[in-house]
Design a protein around this motif. Structure first.
Motif, PDB file in Angstrom:
ATOM      1  N   ALA A  76      -1.728   7.283   1.622  1.00 45.46           N
ATOM      2  CA  ALA A  76      -0.876   6.442   2.449  1.00 45.46           C
ATOM      3  C   ALA A  76      -0.550   6.846   3.834  1.00 45.46           C
ATOM      4  N   ASP A  77      -0.530   8.259   3.985  1.00 45.95           N
ATOM      5  CA  ASP A  77      -0.139   8.748   5.436  1.00 45.95           C
ATOM      6  C   ASP A  77      -0.747  10.182   5.443  1.00 45.95           C
ATOM      7  N   GLU A  78      -0.348  10.938   6.581  1.00 52.07           N
ATOM      8  CA  GLU A  78      -0.779  12.160   6.601  1.00 52.07           C
ATOM      9  C   GLU A  78      -0.190  13.090   5.484  1.00 52.07           C
ATOM     10  N   ARG A  79       0.691  12.795   4.640  1.00 54.53           N
ATOM     11  CA  ARG A  79       1.365  13.620   3.519  1.00 54.53           C
ATOM     12  C   ARG A  79       0.987  13.346   2.082  1.00 54.53           C
ATOM     13  N   TYR A  80       1.145  11.879   2.137  1.00 55.09           N
ATOM     14  CA  TYR A  80       1.066  11.578   0.531  1.00 55.09           C
ATOM     15  C   TYR A  80      -0.345  10.760   0.193  1.00 55.09           C
ATOM     16  N   MET A 119      -5.620   3.311  -5.471  1.00 60.21           N
ATOM     17  CA  MET A 119      -5.132   2.562  -4.374  1.00 60.21           C
ATOM     18  C   MET A 119      -3.657   2.404  -4.735  1.00 60.21           C
ATOM     19  N   PHE A 120      -2.826   2.671  -3.753  1.00 60.95           N
ATOM     20  CA  PHE A 120      -1.479   2.135  -3.968  1.00 60.95           C
ATOM     21  C   PHE A 120      -0.770   1.311  -2.771  1.00 60.95           C
ATOM     22  N   LEU A 121       0.118   0.678  -3.095  1.00 65.05           N
ATOM     23  CA  LEU A 121       0.692  -0.262  -1.956  1.00 65.05           C
ATOM     24  C   LEU A 121       1.755   0.343  -1.297  1.00 65.05           C
ATOM     25  N   GLY A 122       1.524   0.153   0.162  1.00 63.69           N
ATOM     26  CA  GLY A 122       2.446   0.608   1.329  1.00 63.69           C
ATOM     27  C   GLY A 122       2.204   1.929   1.304  1.00 63.69           C
ATOM     28  N   GLY A 123       3.225   2.604   2.133  1.00 63.45           N
ATOM     29  CA  GLY A 123       3.276   3.830   2.629  1.00 63.45           C
ATOM     30  C   GLY A 123       3.797   4.822   1.623  1.00 63.45           C
ATOM     31  N   GLU A 124       4.483   5.972   1.998  1.00 59.02           N
ATOM     32  CA  GLU A 124       4.891   6.933   1.248  1.00 59.02           C
ATOM     33  C   GLU A 124       6.062   6.567   0.204  1.00 59.02           C
ATOM     34  N   ILE A 184      -6.513  -6.281  -0.150  1.00 54.29           N
ATOM     35  CA  ILE A 184      -6.947  -7.102   0.853  1.00 54.29           C
ATOM     36  C   ILE A 184      -5.412  -7.365   1.686  1.00 54.29           C
ATOM     37  N   LYS A 185      -4.360  -7.883   0.972  1.00 55.66           N
ATOM     38  CA  LYS A 185      -3.211  -8.087   1.472  1.00 55.66           C
ATOM     39  C   LYS A 185      -2.141  -7.235   1.096  1.00 55.66           C
ATOM     40  N   HIS A 186      -0.764  -7.244   1.214  1.00 53.63           N
ATOM     41  CA  HIS A 186       0.030  -6.411   0.724  1.00 53.63           C
ATOM     42  C   HIS A 186       0.251  -6.491  -0.933  1.00 53.63           C
ATOM     43  N   ASN A 187       0.235  -7.840  -1.440  1.00 57.28           N
ATOM     44  CA  ASN A 187       0.281  -8.075  -2.687  1.00 57.28           C
ATOM     45  C   ASN A 187      -1.051  -8.566  -3.500  1.00 57.28           C
ATOM     46  N   GLN A 188      -2.192  -8.515  -2.744  1.00 58.73           N
ATOM     47  CA  GLN A 188      -3.426  -8.791  -3.353  1.00 58.73           C
ATOM     48  C   GLN A 188      -4.356  -7.734  -3.430  1.00 58.73           C
ATOM     49  N   VAL A 189      -4.670  -7.452  -4.726  1.00 58.79           N
ATOM     50  CA  VAL A 189      -5.441  -6.295  -5.190  1.00 58.79           C
ATOM     51  C   VAL A 189      -6.793  -6.628  -5.582  1.00 58.79           C
ATOM     52  N   TRP A 190      -7.939  -6.116  -5.323  1.00 56.99           N
ATOM     53  CA  TRP A 190      -9.251  -6.399  -6.009  1.00 56.99           C
ATOM     54  C   TRP A 190      -9.861  -5.174  -6.486  1.00 56.99           C
ATOM     55  N   THR A 191     -10.435  -5.285  -7.513  1.00 55.60           N
ATOM     56  CA  THR A 191     -11.408  -4.420  -8.267  1.00 55.60           C
ATOM     57  C   THR A 191     -12.829  -4.960  -8.322  1.00 55.60           C
ATOM     58  N   VAL A 192     -13.907  -4.086  -8.369  1.00 55.76           N
ATOM     59  CA  VAL A 192     -15.102  -4.624  -8.622  1.00 55.76           C
ATOM     60  C   VAL A 192     -15.899  -3.451  -9.721  1.00 55.76           C
ATOM     61  N   GLY A 193     -16.718  -3.809 -10.391  1.00 58.85           N
ATOM     62  CA  GLY A 193     -17.379  -3.070 -11.437  1.00 58.85           C
ATOM     63  C   GLY A 193     -18.961  -3.593 -11.739  1.00 58.85           C
ATOM     64  N   SER A 194     -19.353  -2.807 -12.779  1.00 60.01           N
ATOM     65  CA  SER A 194     -20.987  -3.085 -12.957  1.00 60.01           C
ATOM     66  C   SER A 194     -20.982  -4.324 -13.685  1.00 60.01           C
ATOM     67  N   GLY A 195     -21.932  -5.098 -13.610  1.00 58.70           N
ATOM     68  CA  GLY A 195     -22.498  -6.299 -14.189  1.00 58.70           C
ATOM     69  C   GLY A 195     -21.967  -7.318 -13.257  1.00 58.70           C
ATOM     70  N   SER A 248       6.166   3.750  -1.453  1.00 64.80           N
ATOM     71  CA  SER A 248       5.315   2.941  -2.289  1.00 64.80           C
ATOM     72  C   SER A 248       5.106   3.766  -3.572  1.00 64.80           C
ATOM     73  N   ARG A 249       5.515   3.413  -4.770  1.00 69.19           N
ATOM     74  CA  ARG A 249       5.242   4.079  -5.964  1.00 69.19           C
ATOM     75  C   ARG A 249       4.334   3.266  -7.124  1.00 69.19           C
ATOM     76  N   GLU A 250       3.843   2.168  -6.570  1.00 62.31           N
ATOM     77  CA  GLU A 250       3.042   0.894  -7.149  1.00 62.31           C
ATOM     78  C   GLU A 250       1.532   1.307  -6.936  1.00 62.31           C
ATOM     79  N   GLY A 251       0.850   1.663  -7.952  1.00 60.92           N
ATOM     80  CA  GLY A 251      -0.694   1.684  -7.623  1.00 60.92           C
ATOM     81  C   GLY A 251      -1.549   1.710  -8.908  1.00 60.92           C
ATOM     82  N   TRP A 252      -2.795   1.756  -8.479  1.00 60.55           N
ATOM     83  CA  TRP A 252      -3.942   1.666  -9.920  1.00 60.55           C
ATOM     84  C   TRP A 252      -4.889   2.645  -9.841  1.00 60.55           C
ATOM     85  N   ILE A 253      -5.408   3.023 -10.872  1.00 60.11           N
ATOM     86  CA  ILE A 253      -6.753   3.865 -10.804  1.00 60.11           C
ATOM     87  C   ILE A 253      -7.789   2.946 -11.637  1.00 60.11           C
TER      88      ILE A 253
END
Length: 198
Positions: A85-89, A129-134, A180-191, A136-141
């Motif tokens: 998110a930045d130089e620390r987080y 991926m996480f939303l926003g900077g330090e 892509i945008k603050h509240n728009q998240v994209w994921t890609v996979g096999s197939g 932000s606590r919302e994210g995905w793996i």
């Protein structure tokens, strides 16, 4: 990409490349003496960045890749995805369900417990991926066997998110996730699967 024209790439044998002109030319910024692969690279600022790869290796630079410092966590698992998110987080994910996070630029790494995979067996994580900077606590793996884990606690608690049925039959390996945008998240996979979360 760091900006519209600046971007980084990494690969086998410690390869690190940098472009400042949108890819018209590339400069070598690799780490000499490294013979394993770098799989993911993240630069939250123009000068500061991290690269991670096989056998748990994480390297750090604060001078645009002129010099690199070893900041590897205590793991030998291959690392495939990173987000700072930045130089620390930052967060780095990889093989065998590995998820590590730092709040001080990689001086210390904390191991986080991801959600259980939706299907039994060994699984790897490939993207984070996480939303926003330090703040932000919302994210995905995302990872093998359709694994998508979601957190609103900065990674201290992860919950499984289910894929649509047409993606899980056959089971798709999710390879990366981006905002892509603050509240728009994209994921890609096999197939050839591409999913959007809005």
């Amino acid at each position: 990409a760091v900006s519209e024209h600046a971007a980084w790439a990494c690969g086998e044998y410690g390869l690190i490349l940098f472009t400042y002109n949108g890819g018209a030319s590339w400069a070598y910024r690799g780490v000499m003496g490294i013979y394993s692969a770098f799989n993911t690279i993240a630069f939250p600022t123009q000068e500061m960045g991290w690269v991670a790869g096989d056998y748990g290796m994480i390297m750090y630079t604060e001078d645009e890749g002129v010099t690199w410092e070893d900041r590897s966590p205590n793991t030998t698992s291959h690392l495939y995805g990173s987000y700072f998110a930045d130089e620390r987080y930052g967060w780095v994910v990889g093989a065998d369900g590995t998820v590590v996070s730092t709040q001080n630029g990689g001086e210390d790494w904390l191991f986080q417990q991801p959600c259980a995979p939706p299907h039994s067996g060994v699984y790897d994580f490939h993207g984070v991926m996480f939303l926003g900077g330090e703040s932000s606590r919302e994210g995905w793996i995302v990872g093998d066997k359709g694994a998508i884990c979601y957190t609103i606690s900065g990674g201290w608690k992860w919950e499984e998110q289910n894929l649509p049925g047409y993606v899980t039959t056959p089971i798709s390996d999710m390879r990366d996730i981006v905002r892509i945008k603050h509240n728009q998240v994209w994921t890609v996979g096999s197939g050839g699967h591409v999913l959007a979360y809005t």
